[in-house]
Design an enzyme around this catalytic site. Sequence first.
Site, PDB file in Angstrom:
ATOM      1  N   LEU A   1       0.805  -1.227   0.000  1.00 16.24           N
ATOM      2  CA  LEU A   1       0.000   0.000   0.000  1.00 16.24           C
ATOM      3  C   LEU A   1       0.834   1.271   0.000  1.00 16.24           C
ATOM      4  O   LEU A   1       0.303   2.356  -0.199  1.00 16.24           O
ATOM      5  CB  LEU A   1      -0.912   0.023   1.241  1.00 16.24           C
ATOM      6  CG  LEU A   1      -2.062  -0.974   1.269  1.00 16.24           C
ATOM      7  CD1 LEU A   1      -2.782  -0.887   2.606  1.00 16.24           C
ATOM      8  CD2 LEU A   1      -3.028  -0.691   0.136  1.00 16.24           C
TER       9      LEU A   1
ATOM     10  N   CYS B   1      28.785  -2.666 -10.091  1.00 12.80           N
ATOM     11  CA  CYS B   1      29.111  -3.918  -9.396  1.00 12.80           C
ATOM     12  C   CYS B   1      29.456  -5.019 -10.407  1.00 12.80           C
ATOM     13  O   CYS B   1      30.547  -5.030 -10.954  1.00 12.80           O
ATOM     14  CB  CYS B   1      27.978  -4.325  -8.463  1.00 12.80           C
ATOM     15  SG  CYS B   1      28.498  -5.555  -7.226  1.00 12.80           S
TER      16      CYS B   1
ATOM     17  N   HIS C   1      28.137   0.461  -5.075  1.00 16.79           N
ATOM     18  CA  HIS C   1      26.737   0.753  -5.418  1.00 16.79           C
ATOM     19  C   HIS C   1      26.427   2.225  -5.165  1.00 16.79           C
ATOM     20  O   HIS C   1      25.932   2.586  -4.092  1.00 16.79           O
ATOM     21  CB  HIS C   1      25.793  -0.131  -4.596  1.00 16.79           C
ATOM     22  CG  HIS C   1      25.802  -1.562  -4.993  1.00 16.79           C
ATOM     23  ND1 HIS C   1      24.857  -2.110  -5.844  1.00 16.79           N
ATOM     24  CD2 HIS C   1      26.651  -2.573  -4.673  1.00 16.79           C
ATOM     25  CE1 HIS C   1      25.125  -3.399  -6.026  1.00 16.79           C
ATOM     26  NE2 HIS C   1      26.208  -3.705  -5.328  1.00 16.79           N
TER      27      HIS C   1
ATOM     28  N   GLU D   1      24.101   3.995  -6.153  1.00 22.79           N
ATOM     29  CA  GLU D   1      22.668   4.295  -6.024  1.00 22.79           C
ATOM     30  C   GLU D   1      22.242   4.495  -4.573  1.00 22.79           C
ATOM     31  O   GLU D   1      21.256   5.190  -4.289  1.00 22.79           O
ATOM     32  CB  GLU D   1      21.818   3.187  -6.673  1.00 22.79           C
ATOM     33  CG  GLU D   1      21.860   1.829  -6.000  1.00 22.79           C
ATOM     34  CD  GLU D   1      22.972   0.910  -6.502  1.00 22.79           C
ATOM     35  OE1 GLU D   1      22.843  -0.318  -6.327  1.00 22.79           O
ATOM     36  OE2 GLU D   1      23.961   1.430  -7.055  1.00 22.79           O
TER      37      GLU D   1
END
Length: 539
Positions: free
Chosen positions: A21, A387, A514, A516
């Site tokens: 949700l 990676c 990484h 991100e």
Amino acid sequence: MTLRSKMTKYIFVTGGVVSGLGKGVSAASIGNLLKHRGFKIFVLKLDPYLNIDPGVMSPYEHGEVYVTADGGETDLDLGHYERFIDVELSKDSNYTSGKIFSNLFTQERNGNFLGKTVQLIPHFTNEILNTIEKIATKHKPDFMIVEIGGTIGDIESNSFIYAMAELALAKPDRFFLVHVTYVIFLEASNEFKSKPTQVSINSLRSFGISPNLVLLRNSKMVPDNIVEKIAKKSVLNKDYVISVPDMKNIYEAPLYFESQNIAQIILSHFKIKDIEPDLSKWNKLVDSIKKPKAYKAKILMVGKYVEFLDAYKSIIEAFKVSSYEENIDLKMDWVDSSKLELTNLDEFLKGYDGVVILPGFGIRGWEQKVRIAQYTRENKIPTFGICLGFQAMSVAHARMKGIKNANSREFANDKNDETYILDLIQGKAKDKNLGGTLRLGNYTTTIKENTLAKKIYQKDQVIERHRHRYEINSKYIDLLEDEEFVFSGIWNEGKLAEICEVKNHPFYLGVQYHPEFTSRPLKPNPLFTSFLRVLIKNN
């Protein structure tokens, strides 16, 4: 404004009727608004599953594993928390039933329970409460937001709801419950049905607890008559039952919550005077998302788990926020590398401005990633590897240099003619378990002068987050470097290669880490932004 001299206030977030949700975005949005008011925020996600952590769970089961600065392998919701609240969380921000049971069993083996029968109630529920309070004591936030995974009524969640009810009873002046629930809309009869939401709230009441705020989720606005009905059945003020429709972009959520006075409702409950938040930067972000874009770019995302894009959630968000900053209408197309037709790459890549070679584990699709890394290098197509993408680019280079059977030991076969330019990180070879044995968390990379990496970061050193077990074998670093190819970022303590790049190329750069995980909506990671800038420059 701060409450640090006071005791931590607890804001619990639960879900009802169905999962998915947006509890995580709701919790993150509340944290965003409180942070903008000057409060110190910490967030804890409690997951009812029995795994110790999501580190060895399939991406198809769980989505991405979000890595914290201190090396925690955690739920992807922590990415929402860090991005929305702009706070650095830790291993303490994600506890599972498995992790709590593990702590409980250790205590039992040590004789801490003095021979008593160890039970779910009170021992497991006490351990949940002890975990929450220890974290609050350690981090000393003004507000600790606690999201409980799953939905009300799940058997595996019951112990967490019981513990929450105990905390509400013991500390009523420090407790607030937000219940996020789904209101069903029947297309056939063109009407909303509130009964499942009522049942969900009644299930909470069966534990002796009522929500202080109910968020009603649906793709559209829930009409006032349904809101009033739910409020009446829930014995809540109508102002505390709020419709939350789907939004075109999740970054609109904090502004919508602010328009609905959600932070004011929470602060009023705790008898804390509200102050006007400065949301100008967040408003500017949302405006940049909505406005017509000056540029267009189309990139190919070469991955492994592309059927379930939550596996790359942080990468997607990193590219999105960089595209907003650069005023780019960005289209990401996804391809499973194992299904790539390597004989027709000319035609397949036509129309793409750049290629991203994504992270992953396991041999499936590995050779195709290496081949596409070689193709994009030879054909001057902007390429960004993350990676495993970095490793594919390095192996492609080794093979182009004449190391015919260059490979990673991760993908070793029965042949004896392979050269493993990628090998286990020293100290990892003896690990028998998969869980928690990777190189995890923040490490410092030293960047070489006169490189693309230095131009992008504008720093001598950067700190980024890692999650991998294999690295470039240090004895091959000097052999692989040449006038074209350079390892432009090194972890000096262990002489590990962290960044590779190719000169005389529009953009050909791979990172072992990484990036991100350090990208934020108001502070995009420069690697993603720089890659996109090259694409529009080429156009």
